[in-house]
Design a protein around this motif. Sequence first.
Motif, short mmCIF file in Angstrom:
data_model
loop_
_atom_site.label_atom_id
_atom_site.label_comp_id
_atom_site.label_asym_id
_atom_site.label_seq_id
_atom_site.Cartn_x
_atom_site.Cartn_y
_atom_site.Cartn_z
N SER A 112 0.80 -1.23 0.00
CA SER A 112 0.00 0.00 0.00
C SER A 112 0.83 1.28 0.00
O SER A 112 0.26 2.36 0.12
N VAL A 114 2.81 4.11 -1.78
CA VAL A 114 2.91 4.68 -3.13
C VAL A 114 4.38 4.80 -3.56
O VAL A 114 4.75 4.36 -4.66
N SER A 159 -8.13 7.07 -3.39
CA SER A 159 -8.13 8.38 -4.03
C SER A 159 -6.90 8.57 -4.93
O SER A 159 -6.91 9.43 -5.82
N GLU A 160 -5.85 7.76 -4.70
CA GLU A 160 -4.67 7.83 -5.58
C GLU A 160 -5.06 7.56 -7.03
O GLU A 160 -4.34 7.96 -7.95
N LEU A 208 -11.54 5.30 -1.08
CA LEU A 208 -11.25 5.98 0.18
C LEU A 208 -10.10 6.95 0.05
O LEU A 208 -9.05 6.62 -0.53
N PHE A 209 -10.30 8.15 0.59
CA PHE A 209 -9.22 9.13 0.67
C PHE A 209 -8.36 8.77 1.89
O PHE A 209 -8.74 7.93 2.69
N ASN A 210 -7.20 9.45 2.00
CA ASN A 210 -6.22 9.09 3.06
C ASN A 210 -6.89 9.04 4.43
O ASN A 210 -7.65 9.95 4.76
N ARG A 216 -1.43 3.76 12.17
CA ARG A 216 -0.96 4.01 10.80
C ARG A 216 0.49 3.52 10.66
O ARG A 216 1.32 3.72 11.57
N PHE A 220 4.29 6.16 6.42
CA PHE A 220 3.39 7.12 5.77
C PHE A 220 3.60 8.47 6.44
O PHE A 220 3.93 8.54 7.63
N THR A 222 2.00 11.04 7.70
CA THR A 222 1.37 11.54 8.93
C THR A 222 1.97 10.86 10.17
O THR A 222 2.31 11.51 11.15
N PHE A 241 13.48 13.98 8.50
CA PHE A 241 13.77 14.12 7.07
C PHE A 241 12.52 13.82 6.26
O PHE A 241 11.95 12.73 6.37
N LEU A 242 12.10 14.80 5.47
CA LEU A 242 10.88 14.66 4.67
C LEU A 242 11.12 15.08 3.23
O LEU A 242 12.15 15.69 2.92
N ALA A 247 2.22 18.98 -1.02
CA ALA A 247 1.10 18.14 -1.47
C ALA A 247 -0.07 18.27 -0.48
O ALA A 247 0.15 18.35 0.73
N ARG A 310 8.89 11.82 -5.13
CA ARG A 310 8.47 10.73 -6.02
C ARG A 310 8.66 11.13 -7.47
O ARG A 310 8.58 12.32 -7.81
N GLU A 313 4.25 13.03 -8.71
CA GLU A 313 3.57 13.33 -7.45
C GLU A 313 2.07 13.53 -7.70
O GLU A 313 1.65 13.86 -8.82
N VAL A 314 1.28 13.32 -6.68
CA VAL A 314 -0.15 13.66 -6.69
C VAL A 314 -0.27 14.91 -5.83
O VAL A 314 0.03 14.89 -4.63
#
Length: 369
Positions: A112, A114, A159-160, A208-210, A216, A220, A222, A241-242, A247, A310, A313-314
Motif C-alpha cells: 500500500s 505509493v 483516491s490515488e 477511500l481518501f487518506n 498508521r 506514511f 502523517t 527528514f521529509l 502536497a 516521487r 507526485e499527486v
Amino acid sequence: MADSSSKTPAPSTTNGDTTPPPRKVALITGITGQDGSYLTEFLLNKGHSVHGLIRRSSNFNTQRIDHIYVNPHTAHKAHMKLHYADLSDASSLRRWLDTILPDEVYNLAAQSHVAVSFEIPDYTADVVATGALRLLEAVRSHIDATGRSHIRYYQAGSSEMFGSTPPPQSETTPFHPRSPYAASKVAAHWYTVNYREAYGIFACNGILFNHGSPRRGENFVTRKITRAVGRIKIGLQSKLFLGNLSASRDWGFAGDYVEAMWLMLQQEKADDYVVATEDSHTVEEFLEVAFGYVGLNWKDHVVIDKRYFRPTEVDNLKGDASKAKKVLGWKPKVSFEELVRMMVDNDVEMAKKEKVLVDAGYIDAQQQP
Ligand code: NDP
Ligand code: GDR
C-alpha cells in the motif's frame, strides 16, 4: 441505510428456542494492517465472526490485532480466527472461501505504499491488481460451486486513482493514476466493476481518501511526523527528514472509514462510493498542527531530503463524499485537528516508553522509525 439483519443478533424466542441466530461471517484480507484491525473490531461489535488471512512473515506481524486475539488452544469461542494465505496464491484464496463460507469478503490487502511501488512495481501490480482479480475469481468459482450467491465483496480502492485530476473528486471524476500502486488500484477497481456486471456478484468499490490513526504504518507521512514529534519532545531525536511538503491530502480517521466499508455491503444494490472528509490540508499544515500541539516549531527540526520525492507526485486530493452521505448515511466523526492530536498523544506516550528502554540500555536511541 443499513438493514436490520446486520445488527448484533438477538436470541430467538420463537417456540421457546433461545438459540441465537448464526453469526454473519466476514473474511478480511489485510487484517494485520491499519484498516484490517479497525474493521475487525467494528465487525466483532456487530456480532460477526471474523476470519483474517495473514501472510507468512519471518517475524510475527499481528501487533495491531494482538489485543483481540484469543488463543484457540484455550478458548473455544474465539470470534476472530487467522489463517495463512497470500493474494499471490490463488489456491489459498479459494480454499479458505470454501472452508470459511463467508457472507462478506473485504479485500484490504495491498502493497500500500505509493513511493515503494516505484521500487517494486511488478510485485505491487501482482498483489494490488492481479491479487484482487484472483480473489474475485475465487469468489466467482466458489459461488458457482456452492450456489452461495448472497456473498458480498468489498474492494479497497483509493483516491490515488484520481492522481492528477483536479479536486473535488467524486465517483464520476476520471482516473489519472500517477504511480504503479495507483495504476494497479485502477485495474482492481475495474475488475470489481466487471465481476459485478458480468456475473452479478454483489461487489463494491470504496474509493477511500487518506485515513490515519495511531495504528498508521510508520513510513506514511502523517505517522512519520507524529512519531518524530513524540521522539523530539521526549529528547530521543532532533531531526525529521521529509520530501514534498506542498502536497495536499484529505485526511480522515481510519475508525470512521471502516464503518463506510461495512455500510456499502448492507445496501440493496452493489455500487461504488467515495469516502472522504471533504477537507484538505498540505503536509506543511500537518506539520504546523502536530509540532504546534506540543509547543514545538517544525522549522527547527524538519530537513528536506530529495530521496523522499516521487518520480510523479499527486498534488491535490479533496473528496466529494456527497453520495456516501446521502445513500449510506455515513459521515466522518473525527476532524483533522482531532486526528492529529490523537496521533501525537499516542506517539508522545510511545516515546516515553522508548525512553525507559533507551535509559536502561535495551535499545539504541538512534534507531529511528
Ligand atoms: P496497510 O499497509 O496498513 O495494510 C496492508 C495489509 O495488506 C497488511 O495486513 C499486509 O500484511 C497485507 N498484505 C500485503 N501484501 C499482502 C499479500 N501479498 N498477501 C496478503 N496480504 C498482504 O494498509 P491500510 O490498512 O492503510 O489500507 C488497507 C487497504 O486500503 C489497502 O489496500 C490500501 O491500499 C487501501 N487504502 C488505504 C488508504 C489509507 O489511507 N490507509 C486509503 C485508500 C486505500 P502485513 O501486515 O504482513 O504487511
Ligand atoms: P499517500 O500517503 O502517498 O497519499 O498514500 P503518504 O503518507 O505516503 O504521502 C502523502 C504525501 O506526503 C508526501 N511526503 C512524504 N510521504 C512519505 N511517505 N514520506 C515522506 O518522508 C514524505 N515527505 C513528503 C508524499 O510525497 C505525498 O504527497 C496513502 C496510502 O495509504 C495509500 O495506500 C492510499 O491509497 C492513499 O494514501 C490514499
